[in-house]
Structures are given as structure tokens and as C-alpha cells.
Design a protein around this motif. Structure first.
Motif, PDB file in Angstrom:
ATOM      1  N   LEU A  29       0.826  -1.134  -0.065  1.00  0.00           N
ATOM      2  CA  LEU A  29       0.071   0.046   0.126  1.00  0.00           C
ATOM      3  C   LEU A  29       0.763   1.224   0.187  1.00  0.00           C
ATOM      4  CD1 LEU A  29      -2.944  -0.673   2.415  1.00  0.00           C
ATOM      5  CD2 LEU A  29      -3.047   0.040  -0.294  1.00  0.00           C
ATOM      6  N   ASP A  30       1.940   1.261   0.450  1.00  0.00           N
ATOM      7  CA  ASP A  30       2.722   2.503   0.559  1.00  0.00           C
ATOM      8  C   ASP A  30       3.335   2.904  -0.835  1.00  0.00           C
ATOM      9  OD1 ASP A  30       5.789   1.652   2.412  1.00  0.00           O
ATOM     10  OD2 ASP A  30       4.686   0.335   0.914  1.00  0.00           O
ATOM     11  N   TYR A  31       3.074   1.961  -1.719  1.00  0.00           N
ATOM     12  CA  TYR A  31       3.566   2.362  -3.244  1.00  0.00           C
ATOM     13  C   TYR A  31       2.310   3.133  -3.897  1.00  0.00           C
ATOM     14  CZ  TYR A  31       7.402  -0.909  -2.610  1.00  0.00           C
ATOM     15  OH  TYR A  31       8.655  -1.692  -2.228  1.00  0.00           O
ATOM     16  N   TYR A  32       1.347   3.487  -3.243  1.00  0.00           N
ATOM     17  CA  TYR A  32       0.169   3.927  -3.752  1.00  0.00           C
ATOM     18  C   TYR A  32      -0.363   5.012  -2.847  1.00  0.00           C
ATOM     19  CZ  TYR A  32       0.343  -0.443  -6.614  1.00  0.00           C
ATOM     20  OH  TYR A  32       0.598  -1.378  -7.282  1.00  0.00           O
ATOM     21  N   GLY A  33      -1.272   5.795  -3.564  1.00  0.00           N
ATOM     22  CA  GLY A  33      -2.057   6.632  -2.870  1.00  0.00           C
ATOM     23  C   GLY A  33      -3.364   5.727  -2.522  1.00  0.00           C
ATOM     24  N   VAL A  34      -4.123   6.108  -1.492  1.00  0.00           N
ATOM     25  CA  VAL A  34      -5.168   5.011  -0.907  1.00  0.00           C
ATOM     26  C   VAL A  34      -6.188   6.330  -0.677  1.00  0.00           C
ATOM     27  CG1 VAL A  34      -6.104   3.832   0.663  1.00  0.00           C
ATOM     28  CG2 VAL A  34      -3.813   3.618  -0.249  1.00  0.00           C
ATOM     29  N   THR A  91     -24.313   7.296   6.966  1.00  0.00           N
ATOM     30  CA  THR A  91     -24.627   5.859   6.460  1.00  0.00           C
ATOM     31  C   THR A  91     -24.252   5.702   4.966  1.00  0.00           C
ATOM     32  OG1 THR A  91     -26.356   5.824   8.157  1.00  0.00           O
ATOM     33  CG2 THR A  91     -26.566   4.210   6.229  1.00  0.00           C
ATOM     34  N   ALA A  92     -23.629   4.677   4.715  1.00  0.00           N
ATOM     35  CA  ALA A  92     -23.060   4.113   3.460  1.00  0.00           C
ATOM     36  C   ALA A  92     -22.398   3.119   3.301  1.00  0.00           C
ATOM     37  CB  ALA A  92     -22.414   5.271   2.813  1.00  0.00           C
ATOM     38  N   VAL A  93     -22.083   2.721   2.124  1.00  0.00           N
ATOM     39  CA  VAL A  93     -21.089   1.389   2.130  1.00  0.00           C
ATOM     40  C   VAL A  93     -19.571   2.201   1.691  1.00  0.00           C
ATOM     41  CG1 VAL A  93     -20.318  -0.555   0.798  1.00  0.00           C
ATOM     42  CG2 VAL A  93     -22.882  -0.280   1.317  1.00  0.00           C
ATOM     43  N   TYR A  94     -18.723   1.814   2.634  1.00  0.00           N
ATOM     44  CA  TYR A  94     -17.533   2.570   2.399  1.00  0.00           C
ATOM     45  C   TYR A  94     -16.418   1.774   1.775  1.00  0.00           C
ATOM     46  CZ  TYR A  94     -18.840   6.522   5.143  1.00  0.00           C
ATOM     47  OH  TYR A  94     -19.756   7.539   5.926  1.00  0.00           O
ATOM     48  N   TYR A  95     -16.037   2.113   0.795  1.00  0.00           N
ATOM     49  CA  TYR A  95     -14.828   1.592  -0.098  1.00  0.00           C
ATOM     50  C   TYR A  95     -13.433   2.004  -0.118  1.00  0.00           C
ATOM     51  CZ  TYR A  95     -19.068  -0.147  -2.419  1.00  0.00           C
ATOM     52  OH  TYR A  95     -20.341  -0.571  -2.685  1.00  0.00           O
ATOM     53  N   CYS A  96     -12.271   1.334   0.219  1.00  0.00           N
ATOM     54  CA  CYS A  96     -11.015   1.756   0.040  1.00  0.00           C
ATOM     55  C   CYS A  96     -10.465   1.397  -1.905  1.00  0.00           C
ATOM     56  CB  CYS A  96     -10.052   1.430   0.794  1.00  0.00           C
ATOM     57  SG  CYS A  96      -9.878  -0.411   0.869  1.00  0.00           S
ATOM     58  N   ALA A  97      -9.626   2.276  -2.230  1.00  0.00           N
ATOM     59  CA  ALA A  97      -9.201   2.039  -3.479  1.00  0.00           C
ATOM     60  C   ALA A  97      -7.822   2.676  -3.436  1.00  0.00           C
ATOM     61  CB  ALA A  97     -10.256   2.815  -4.636  1.00  0.00           C
ATOM     62  N   THR A  98      -7.030   2.044  -4.538  1.00  0.00           N
ATOM     63  CA  THR A  98      -5.431   2.625  -4.624  1.00  0.00           C
ATOM     64  C   THR A  98      -5.476   3.238  -5.961  1.00  0.00           C
ATOM     65  OG1 THR A  98      -5.015   0.546  -5.604  1.00  0.00           O
ATOM     66  CG2 THR A  98      -4.629   0.616  -3.187  1.00  0.00           C
ATOM     67  N   SER A  99      -4.465   4.225  -5.834  1.00  0.00           N
ATOM     68  CA  SER A  99      -4.243   5.169  -7.191  1.00  0.00           C
ATOM     69  C   SER A  99      -2.653   5.401  -7.227  1.00  0.00           C
ATOM     70  CB  SER A  99      -4.784   6.632  -7.038  1.00  0.00           C
ATOM     71  OG  SER A  99      -4.277   7.243  -7.839  1.00  0.00           O
ATOM     72  N   ASP A 100      -2.423   5.295  -8.722  1.00  0.00           N
ATOM     73  CA  ASP A 100      -0.998   5.430  -8.910  1.00  0.00           C
ATOM     74  C   ASP A 100      -0.818   6.928  -9.738  1.00  0.00           C
ATOM     75  OD1 ASP A 100       1.733   3.654 -10.597  1.00  0.00           O
ATOM     76  OD2 ASP A 100       1.552   4.595  -8.722  1.00  0.00           O
ATOM     77  N   TYR A 101      -1.760   7.660  -9.438  1.00  0.00           N
ATOM     78  CA  TYR A 101      -1.929   8.636 -10.321  1.00  0.00           C
ATOM     79  C   TYR A 101      -0.929   9.815  -9.843  1.00  0.00           C
ATOM     80  CZ  TYR A 101      -4.746  11.370 -13.686  1.00  0.00           C
ATOM     81  OH  TYR A 101      -5.165  12.191 -14.619  1.00  0.00           O
ATOM     82  N   TYR A 102      -1.038  10.243  -8.622  1.00  0.00           N
ATOM     83  CA  TYR A 102      -0.275  11.221  -7.949  1.00  0.00           C
ATOM     84  C   TYR A 102       0.839  10.810  -7.263  1.00  0.00           C
ATOM     85  CZ  TYR A 102      -4.144  14.156  -9.573  1.00  0.00           C
ATOM     86  OH  TYR A 102      -4.975  14.883 -10.445  1.00  0.00           O
ATOM     87  N   TYR A 103       1.890  11.563  -6.751  1.00  0.00           N
ATOM     88  CA  TYR A 103       2.959  11.059  -5.804  1.00  0.00           C
ATOM     89  C   TYR A 103       2.803  11.969  -4.394  1.00  0.00           C
ATOM     90  CZ  TYR A 103       5.188   8.900  -9.567  1.00  0.00           C
ATOM     91  OH  TYR A 103       5.544   7.590 -10.662  1.00  0.00           O
ATOM     92  N   ASP A 114      -7.959   2.522  -9.322  1.00  0.00           N
ATOM     93  CA  ASP A 114      -8.110   1.269 -10.030  1.00  0.00           C
ATOM     94  C   ASP A 114      -8.424   0.081  -9.009  1.00  0.00           C
ATOM     95  OD1 ASP A 114      -4.718   1.970 -10.945  1.00  0.00           O
ATOM     96  OD2 ASP A 114      -5.599   1.134  -9.139  1.00  0.00           O
ATOM     97  N   ASN A 115      -7.826  -0.354  -8.234  1.00  0.00           N
ATOM     98  CA  ASN A 115      -8.004  -1.442  -7.250  1.00  0.00           C
ATOM     99  C   ASN A 115      -9.023  -1.189  -6.345  1.00  0.00           C
ATOM    100  OD1 ASN A 115      -6.078  -3.157  -8.595  1.00  0.00           O
ATOM    101  ND2 ASN A 115      -4.473  -2.002  -7.304  1.00  0.00           N
ATOM    102  N   TRP A 116     -10.065  -1.900  -6.136  1.00  0.00           N
ATOM    103  CA  TRP A 116     -11.181  -1.349  -5.192  1.00  0.00           C
ATOM    104  C   TRP A 116     -11.364  -2.856  -4.469  1.00  0.00           C
ATOM    105  CZ3 TRP A 116     -13.832   3.150  -4.939  1.00  0.00           C
ATOM    106  CH2 TRP A 116     -13.355   4.305  -5.937  1.00  0.00           C
ATOM    107  N   GLY A 117     -11.981  -2.397  -2.903  1.00  0.00           N
ATOM    108  CA  GLY A 117     -12.342  -3.459  -2.069  1.00  0.00           C
ATOM    109  C   GLY A 117     -13.958  -3.555  -2.491  1.00  0.00           C
ATOM    110  N   GLN A 118     -14.313  -4.498  -1.591  1.00  0.00           N
ATOM    111  CA  GLN A 118     -15.642  -4.887  -1.803  1.00  0.00           C
ATOM    112  C   GLN A 118     -16.658  -4.270  -0.879  1.00  0.00           C
ATOM    113  OE1 GLN A 118     -13.687  -6.017   0.531  1.00  0.00           O
ATOM    114  NE2 GLN A 118     -14.978  -6.154   2.431  1.00  0.00           N
ATOM    115  N   GLY A 119     -16.100  -3.249   0.085  1.00  0.00           N
ATOM    116  CA  GLY A 119     -16.905  -2.560   0.792  1.00  0.00           C
ATOM    117  C   GLY A 119     -17.181  -3.066   2.129  1.00  0.00           C
ATOM    118  N   THR A 120     -17.538  -1.997   3.032  1.00  0.00           N
ATOM    119  CA  THR A 120     -17.927  -2.392   4.511  1.00  0.00           C
ATOM    120  C   THR A 120     -19.269  -1.470   4.636  1.00  0.00           C
ATOM    121  OG1 THR A 120     -17.416  -2.771   6.840  1.00  0.00           O
ATOM    122  CG2 THR A 120     -16.282  -0.857   5.509  1.00  0.00           C
ATOM    123  N   GLN A 121     -20.155  -1.962   5.251  1.00  0.00           N
ATOM    124  CA  GLN A 121     -21.368  -1.115   5.531  1.00  0.00           C
ATOM    125  C   GLN A 121     -21.421  -0.296   6.846  1.00  0.00           C
ATOM    126  OE1 GLN A 121     -24.554  -0.776   3.690  1.00  0.00           O
ATOM    127  NE2 GLN A 121     -24.807   0.817   5.471  1.00  0.00           N
TER     128      GLN A 121
END
Length: 126
Positions: A29-34, A91-103, A114-121
Motif C-alpha cells: 500500500l505505501d507504493y500507492y495513494g489510497v 450511512t453508506a457502504v465505504y470502499y477503499c481504493a488505490t491510485s498510482d496517479y499522483y505522488y 483502480d484497485n477497489w475493495g468490496q466495501g463495508t457497511q
């Protein structure tokens, strides 16, 4: 195989707190923005917070500033979202995702992730 796993959601009363976790498998994960995003029923997905790949710069949507905190634990390969003083509108489903767009900055534009998790309510209700 790369995947992200969110956890820590649940039912909480207004004013309560939750800490969401985003654990990564197959990538460092530390190679990506999250970023953290959420989607409430009937609404579009919204960017909530992000942390940059380098330098740990953070950003938040205005509605959560001062209440939510994003952080990394590079040893555990996990990113957290600490959510305090929760409100029913969170209230929502919360998702995390990774980005290689910025530094050294990050963005809450979901098209840059691009990479996305399945979410948590997360449900905030009395």
C-alpha cells in the motif's frame, strides 16, 4: 492476486465512532495513494478522504473535515479511516481504493483509482 479488504463497519449511534480498515493483499500500500469512498442508497459514489503515496498528505471532503482521519500503517500494509461524531447522513457502504496517479498529493476523484475493495457497511442510527 491483488485485492483490498475493508472491515470495521457496523451499526453505531449518532455521535459514535468507528475505525475502518483497508488491508491490502498482493500489493504494498505505501507504493500507492489510497482513497476512501462511500455510496449511500440512491446516491452516487462520493470521495471521502485520501492519503498520498509520498509524504502522507491527506485530503477530506468538507462534510467530514475535523471528524474523520485517514492514516497508514505500512508495517501492517493497512490504511485506516477513523470516523468520529458520526451522523445519520454518514450511512453508506465505504470502499477503499488505490491510485498510482499522483505522488505527493492525492485526489478523491474515483476515476483516478483502480484497485477497489468490496466495501463495508456503516449505519448510523439511533
Amino acid at each position: 492476486q491483488v485485492h483490498l479488504v475493508e472491515s470495521g463497519g457496523g451499526l453505531v449511534q449518532p455521535g459514535g465512532s468507528l475505525r475502518l480498515s483497508c488491508a491490502a493483499f498482493g500489493l504494498t500500500l505505501d507504493y500507492y495513494g489510497v482513497g476512501w469512498f462511500r455510496q449511500a442508497p440512491g446516491k452516487e459514489r462520493e470521495g471521502v478522504s485520501c492519503i498520498s503515496k509520498i509524504g502522507g498528505r491527506t485530503a477530506y471532503v468538507d462534510s467530514v473535515k475535523g471528524r474523520f482521519t485517514i492514516s497508514r500503517d505500512n508495517v501492517l500494509n493497512t490504511v485506516y479511516l477513523q470516523m468520529n461524531d458520526l451522523k445519520p447522513e454518514n450511512t453508506a457502504v465505504y470502499y477503499c481504493a488505490t491510485s498510482d496517479y499522483y505522488y505527493t498529493v492525492c485526489s478523491t476523484e474515483d476515476s483516478e483509482y483502480d484497485n477497489w475493495g468490496q466495501g463495508t457497511q456503516v449505519t448510523v442510527s439511533s
